[in-house]
Design an enzyme around this catalytic site. Structure first.
Site, mmCIF file in Angstrom:
data_model
loop_
_atom_site.group_PDB
_atom_site.id
_atom_site.type_symbol
_atom_site.label_atom_id
_atom_site.label_comp_id
_atom_site.label_asym_id
_atom_site.label_seq_id
_atom_site.Cartn_x
_atom_site.Cartn_y
_atom_site.Cartn_z
ATOM 1 N N ARG A 63 33.980 59.190 82.389
ATOM 2 C CA ARG A 63 34.296 60.242 81.414
ATOM 3 C C ARG A 63 33.025 60.940 80.950
ATOM 4 O O ARG A 63 33.017 62.157 80.702
ATOM 5 C CB ARG A 63 35.054 59.656 80.227
ATOM 6 C CG ARG A 63 35.787 60.710 79.409
ATOM 7 C CD ARG A 63 36.746 60.072 78.437
ATOM 8 N NE ARG A 63 37.527 61.093 77.732
ATOM 9 C CZ ARG A 63 38.800 61.362 77.974
ATOM 10 N NH1 ARG A 63 39.440 60.702 78.920
ATOM 11 N NH2 ARG A 63 39.436 62.281 77.280
ATOM 12 N N GLU A 472 39.603 62.578 68.842
ATOM 13 C CA GLU A 472 38.220 62.433 69.292
ATOM 14 C C GLU A 472 37.363 63.700 69.207
ATOM 15 O O GLU A 472 36.187 63.623 68.841
ATOM 16 C CB GLU A 472 38.209 61.916 70.738
ATOM 17 C CG GLU A 472 38.722 60.511 70.878
ATOM 18 C CD GLU A 472 39.033 60.152 72.324
ATOM 19 O OE1 GLU A 472 38.671 59.048 72.742
ATOM 20 O OE2 GLU A 472 39.642 60.979 73.026
#
Length: 533
Positions: A63, A472
């Protein structure tokens, strides 16, 4: 040893010492720019500290690699990632799941290169935004890329960026030992689990014959407002007041095979499943209502606890009355819902595909004031414009944005892990074992003026009621604070001084950066032709 269950309760010192932390990253890089101050190429290597076991280090690194571009188009890019095994606790996932560690690399590059290129950092960032039609290094088209420029402009306008930039320059010229910095940074963050199979959810919805509604879903409420949003989704889908909806505790004997409440996807996945179950029930009830109202089922409307029909005149059926009628007609009043995120595909070997359903966008402007004697700083003001699509619950989303931003400020400027490096029996032990030595944000670190605005006209297609994830992405809007600190430190040095700033940029780290800037001579300026890590 006994084969019996054991209750283990760690005190805070044991917990902080033993448990995994966010992966620390080390990055080396080379970046190229053209005469128009646009990124031409990036070559980088990201090394994460995995600790003593692999745990989630590989997907976290993947990621990070997928987010190293942040909001910027980089036509020629080569990025490598590797995990280092070390003799520390096993590091693991934390808010952002590697995305912040990847994004800070490009933000640090632009912050450091701007003085060498002779351009303001905010202008260098703006020039390199993604534009419609462009794709990420892993091949995913950047949908709604035009929102980046729109959000950036709106954030600059709402923060009065241009006027305040001139005010900051005037303040710095008049103060020798205190300097201010003002910076604005963008966020583009992909939403979905790295592993495609995790992007699914279930729900169970019961409508009782008195009209009350009970919902079960597979998400975990941890204070982020997920249960509130699920009640709102059910109430909207069924057209009933929120007071008519109750929520049962999350249990895997009711909703099995649940995915983690993570990746900012709790509301997306579980909300989609709850809506699917409610839609099934509503379609059955619409057939019953259509017979009473004398209209086709597709013309039946549910809203405000009443059921009406297009072309049915003033006829209205109360929700409890319709439900009781359906029960007497032996119509099923419960449904199991399911949702899967469509359009995802990912080749982990080639690191190519479309791993994200969409991108969440945002921008933040922050102003800081730095004491040149101590490195201590004050966060004078923060302005955020954030894209949450059509918000399911604006108050919940505002709370998530504010909390995520402040947590990001802690990560980038306060929270430093230190180990004993002396020779002796305690060598290698964690020294920052408690809240007294590991500084987390408090009210004193909150912006003195804090403005958050939800980006308007931002419907996202293919998700529950056009909403976007919010968990997030706001964390990375705290990059603006770190970049404002860089600007303030640079004001202590000669014109155009390129500041190297540690992360976290603690007051101690800021102090040493100020010392370096004050001790620098104009001849020590970096050569514009090349800036390396």
């Amino acid at each position: 040893l006994t084969g019996h269950p054991v209750s283990l309760r760690l005190n805070r010192t044991q917990d902080i010492t033993m448990t995994g932390k966010r992966h620390p990253f080390f990055a080396t890089w080379e970046a190229g720019f053209d005469a128009g101050k646009r990124l031409c190429a990036l070559r980088a290597t990201l090394t994460s500290n995995g600790g003593w076991s692999l745990d989630l280090s590989e997907p976290v690194l993947a990621r990070a690699l997928c987010h190293i571009d942040n909001a910027y188009w980089i036509p020629d890019i080569e990025v490598h990632g590797r995990v280092a095994k070390t003799n520390r606790q096993s590091n693991t996932a934390f808010r952002g799941f590697g995305g912040p560690q990847g994004m800070i690399v490009i933000e640090d590059i632009l912050g450091r290169c701007a003085p060498a290129l002779g351009v303001e950092p905010h202008e260098l960032r703006r020039r390199n935004f993604y534009r419609p039609g462009q794709a990420t290094p892993y091949g995913q088209p950047v949908r709604h890329a035009e929102r980046l420029a729109a959000i950036w402009s709106l954030c600059a306008e709402r923060s009065d960026f241009d006027r305040r930039q001139a005010a900051v320059a005037a303040f710095n010229a008049a103060h020798q030992d205190t300097k201010r910095g003002l910076a604005i940074t963008p966020v583009k963050f992909g939403i979905s689990f790295n592993l495609t199979a995790f992007n699914q959810a279930g729900a169970l919805v019961h409508v009782y014959k008195d009209g009350s509604v009970l919902i079960n879903h597979g998400g975990t409420e941890m204070g982020q407002g997920l249960h509130t949003k699920m009640i709102q989704v059910a109430a909207t889908a069924l057209g009933v007041p929120m007071a008519a909806v109750r929520l049962a505790p999350t249990r895997t004997d009711k909703v099995p095979n649940t995915s983690a409440t993570a990746a900012s996807a709790g509301a997306d996945l579980n909300g989609g499943a709850v809506k699917n179950a409610c839609d099934q029930i509503r379609e059955r009830l619409a057939i019953v209502a259509a017979g009473r109202l004398g209209v086709p089922a597709e013309d039946v409307r549910f809203a405000g606890g009443m059921v009406t029909g297009l072309g049915a005149g003033d006829q209205r059926i109360a929700w409890p009355e319709l439900v009781h009628d359906a029960y007497m007609r032996r119509v099923q009043l419960w449904a199991a819902g399911f949702y899967r995120t469509e359009g995802l595909h990912w080749d982990a070997e080639r690191m190519q595909g479309e791993p994200f359903k969409y991108f969440a966008y945002g921008a933040a402007a922050a102003e800081v004031e730095v004491d040149g004697f101590t490195g201590a700083y004050r966060l004078r003001r923060a302005d955020i414009v954030h894209d949450v699509g059509d918000s399911l619950s604006p108050l919940v989303d505002l709370g998530q944005i504010e909390g995520g931003f402040v947590q990001g400020v802690g990560w980038l400027t306060l929270e430093e892990l230190l180990w004993d490096e002396t020779d002796g029996p305690n060598r290698g032990r964690l020294n920052t074992q408690a809240a007294s030595t590991y500084k987390i944000p408090s009210f004193s670190e909150m912006p003195e003026e804090f403005n958050v605005h939800l980006f308007e006209r931002a419907t996202e297609s293919g998700v529950v009621y056009g909403s976007k994830a919010v968990g997030e992405p706001p964390l990375m809007e705290a990059f603006s604070v770190r970049e404002a600190l860089r600007q303030a430190v640079g004001a202590f040095g000669p014109a155009g001084w390129s500041v190297t700033l540690a992360s976290p940029a603690t007051p101690e780290a800021v102090y040493w950066a100020v010392r370096a800037a004050r001790d620098a001579a104009p001849s020590e300026q970096p050569v514009p032709a090349y800036v390396g890590a």
